[in-house]
Design an enzyme around this catalytic site. Structure first.
Site, PDB file in Angstrom:
ATOM      1  N   GLU A 170      25.324  91.038  83.493  1.00  0.00           N
ATOM      2  CA  GLU A 170      24.578  91.708  82.420  1.00  0.00           C
ATOM      3  C   GLU A 170      23.231  92.106  83.562  1.00  0.00           C
ATOM      4  O   GLU A 170      21.951  91.490  83.029  1.00  0.00           O
ATOM      5  CB  GLU A 170      24.015  90.652  81.541  1.00  0.00           C
ATOM      6  CG  GLU A 170      25.262  90.235  80.687  1.00  0.00           C
ATOM      7  CD  GLU A 170      24.760  89.723  79.272  1.00  0.00           C
ATOM      8  OE1 GLU A 170      23.416  89.374  79.155  1.00  0.00           O
ATOM      9  OE2 GLU A 170      25.618  89.572  78.475  1.00  0.00           O
ATOM     10  N   GLU A 355      32.219  87.825  76.934  1.00  0.00           N
ATOM     11  CA  GLU A 355      31.266  87.053  76.161  1.00  0.00           C
ATOM     12  C   GLU A 355      31.353  87.424  74.863  1.00  0.00           C
ATOM     13  O   GLU A 355      31.339  88.752  74.701  1.00  0.00           O
ATOM     14  CB  GLU A 355      30.038  86.859  76.699  1.00  0.00           C
ATOM     15  CG  GLU A 355      29.747  86.102  78.005  1.00  0.00           C
ATOM     16  CD  GLU A 355      28.373  85.876  78.400  1.00  0.00           C
ATOM     17  OE1 GLU A 355      27.533  86.095  77.570  1.00  0.00           O
ATOM     18  OE2 GLU A 355      28.000  86.004  79.452  1.00  0.00           O
TER      19      GLU A 355
HETATM   20  N1  8P5 Z   1      18.622  92.134  70.226  1.00  0.00           N
HETATM   21  N2  8P5 Z   1      19.509  91.848  70.898  1.00  0.00           N
HETATM   22  N3  8P5 Z   1      20.234  91.937  71.850  1.00  0.00           N
HETATM   23  C1  8P5 Z   1      21.069  90.874  72.145  1.00  0.00           C
HETATM   24  C2  8P5 Z   1      20.929  91.204  73.634  1.00  0.00           C
HETATM   25  C3  8P5 Z   1      21.868  90.100  74.151  1.00  0.00           C
HETATM   26  C4  8P5 Z   1      21.442  89.814  75.732  1.00  0.00           C
HETATM   27  N4  8P5 Z   1      21.602  88.511  75.778  1.00  0.00           N
HETATM   28  C5  8P5 Z   1      22.981  88.235  76.292  1.00  0.00           C
HETATM   29  O1  8P5 Z   1      23.873  88.954  76.454  1.00  0.00           O
HETATM   30  C6  8P5 Z   1      23.225  86.981  76.529  1.00  0.00           C
HETATM   31  C7  8P5 Z   1      24.321  86.617  77.395  1.00  0.00           C
HETATM   32  C8  8P5 Z   1      24.197  85.770  78.643  1.00  0.00           C
HETATM   33  O2  8P5 Z   1      25.421  86.065  79.617  1.00  0.00           O
HETATM   34  C9  8P5 Z   1      24.577  84.099  78.425  1.00  0.00           C
HETATM   35  O3  8P5 Z   1      24.040  83.330  79.662  1.00  0.00           O
HETATM   36  C10 8P5 Z   1      23.657  83.956  77.128  1.00  0.00           C
HETATM   37  O4  8P5 Z   1      23.535  82.285  77.013  1.00  0.00           O
HETATM   38  C11 8P5 Z   1      24.296  84.637  76.110  1.00  0.00           C
HETATM   39  C12 8P5 Z   1      23.384  84.312  74.448  1.00  0.00           C
HETATM   40  O5  8P5 Z   1      22.221  84.615  74.782  1.00  0.00           O
HETATM   41  C13 8P5 Z   1      24.132  85.955  76.307  1.00  0.00           C
END
Ligand code: 8P5
Length: 451
Positions: A170, A355
């Site tokens: 990401e 994910e």
């Molecule tokens: N509005 N809005 N938008 C949503 C945007 C999502 C951005 N956060 C991620 O994708 C993180 C990804 C990460 O790899 C993981 O380390 C995190 O624990 C997960 C949960 O947070 C997800």
């Protein structure tokens, strides 16, 4: 006439797994000669995380890795996506290798393989060595070489036992959170630093893939978080804002990695004079052949024009929407739409959902050892169905990693949000599979027919 419905099965060899990340589960960040990361520093900076939560203990996976692998096997997982903490391997970020750090991941990989669980290894899941941040971190163009050096150490040690490698997790969140809005480590807030960090992340990605082609014999890819943007109205302002938001989150990383150029909105409509002119050799470095891409999907965004800086676009909360504990709308159709969009734009590259999951308020572990999490079960069911629909529309989806195996450290939100299909009692470190884990096990065992 009896209606026979074919089971909603998934393609042969579909890879069913779960995902975690080093800093979120391991604990013991400085054990066995490891160096500090930017998250060790950031979390220990007062006010940066909810309740001042840190990764000092987390899920104590650094010590409980064997029982956690046994837990994965008991759930019937076929794959496990995890990340390596760069500063365990290279405490100063470059140069001296810390063999004990390497040994931890080597043992973990061997244990996974002994249980028939395929490892998917992410080189970078946000925990940059603090020593490199002191040298500019993602703002220093040399980081492409530093990252390729780190990747090469890992490829030489594990390639063959690890056959699916991921360079970055990401880059959008690393940049938007760490350099534009400052909510994530290293906590910068600069419109001028943001494009530089983002571009160097992609240069580092390209350098690491190039290094892999010299050393590795298997597969390597990039993981992005993308999120479909739907215009709130048909007004010119909302349509333009939606186009900007789509370019900024969804096209900014896969376009240079696969197509060799950035979407024009980044310079023309978002960053303006803060967007440098990049040299042609940078684009050539970034655009390396990928064996797969990983898509992290959580939610959609109904988008309108706002005065937000510098995007001038924002999400509109849906009155009839269902929202998770992190304020994300549950919208599985968005996953189908996004997968079809990616197929059409990037040429149906083999894709893993690396994910997908949700934080809901979970009840405590009941006396009979159950954790009832019907909302999470419903979320997973709907999104796996959405993936099935995308496959039916021709998308080459190869696997699904639920986020997350364990409740864990949700970055700046600390331990306040639980994404796990397995409950973690942070006081006792006891793991308790939730109902969603049981449900997921059945889905895996039936190749999706039970969904
Ligand atoms: N509005 N809005 N938008 C949503 C945007 C999502 C951005 N956060 C991620 O994708 C993180 C990804 C990460 O790899 C993981 O380390 C995190 O624990 C997960 C949960 O947070 C997800």
């Amino acid at each position: 006439m009896a209606v026979t419905t074919t089971p909603r099965r998934f393609p042969e060899g579909f890879l069913w797994g779960a995902a975690t990340a080093a800093h979120q589960i391991e604990g013991s960040p400085m054990a066995d000669g490891a160096g500090p990361s930017i998250w060790t520093r950031f979390a220990h900076t007062p006010g940066m995380t909810v309740n001042g939560d840190t990764g000092d203990v987390a899920c104590d996976h650094y010590n409980r890795w064997k029982e956690d692998v046994a837990l994965m096997a008991s759930l019937g997982l076929k794959a496990y996506r995890f990340s390596v903490s760069w500063s365990r391997i290279l405490p100063e970020g470059t140069g001296r290798v810390n063999q004990k750090g390497l040994d931890f991941y080597s043992r973990l990989v061997d244990e996974l393989l002994s249980k028939g669980i395929e490892p998917l290894l992410t080189l970078y899941h946000w925990d940059l060595p603090a020593a490199l941040d002191d040298r500019g971190g993602w703002l220093n163009r040399d980081i492409a070489d530093w990252f390729a050096e780190y990747g090469s150490v890992m490829y030489r040690a594990l390639d063959g036992r690890v056959k699916k490698w991921v360079t970055l997790n990401e880059p959008w969140v690393v940049t938007d959170g760490g350099y534009l809005h400052g909510a994530l480590a290293p906590g910068h807030r600069s419109k001028y630093e943001t494009p530089i960090a983002s571009h160097n992340l992609m240069r580092a990605h390209g350098a690491a893939v190039k290094a892999y082609r010299e050393i590795g014999k298997h597969e390597i890819g990039l993981v992005v978080n993308i999120e479909p943007k739907y215009a709130a109205t048909e007004s010119a302002a909302d349509l333009a804002a939606t186009k900007r938001a789509h370019a900024y989150m969804n096209e900014q990383y896969l376009d240079p990695a696969i197509l060799g150029h950035y979407p024009p909105e980044l310079k023309n409509e978002i960053f303006g004079d803060a967007w440098p002119e990049w040299a042609d050799e940078d684009y050539a470095l970034i655009k390396q052949k990928l064996d797969f891409i990983g898509i992290n999907y959580y939610t959609r965004s109904v988008t309108q024009a706002t005065d937000s800086y510098p995007l001038k676009a924002g999400a509109v909360r849906q009155k009839l929407g269902t929202y998770t504990e992190t304020g994300w709308e549950v919208f599985p159709q968005g996953l189908t739409d996004l997968l079809v969009w990616a197929k059409d734009r990037y040429g149906n590259i083999p894709t893993y959902i690396t994910e997908n999951g949700a934080a809901f308020f979970d009840p405590a572990v009941a006396e009979e050892g159950r954790v009832r999490d019907p909302l999470r079960m419903g979320y997973l069911k709907k999104h796996l169905t959405a993936i099935r629909d995308a496959i039916d529309q021709g998308c080459d989806i190869r696997g699904y990693m639920v986020w997350s195996l364990l409740d864990n450290l949700e970055w700046s939100l600390g331990y306040s949000k639980r994404f796990g299909i397995v409950h973690v009692n942070y006081g006792t470190q006891e793991r308790t599979p939730k109902d969603s884990a049981r449900w997921y096990s059945k889905a895996i065992a039936s190749h999706g027919a039970s969904i």
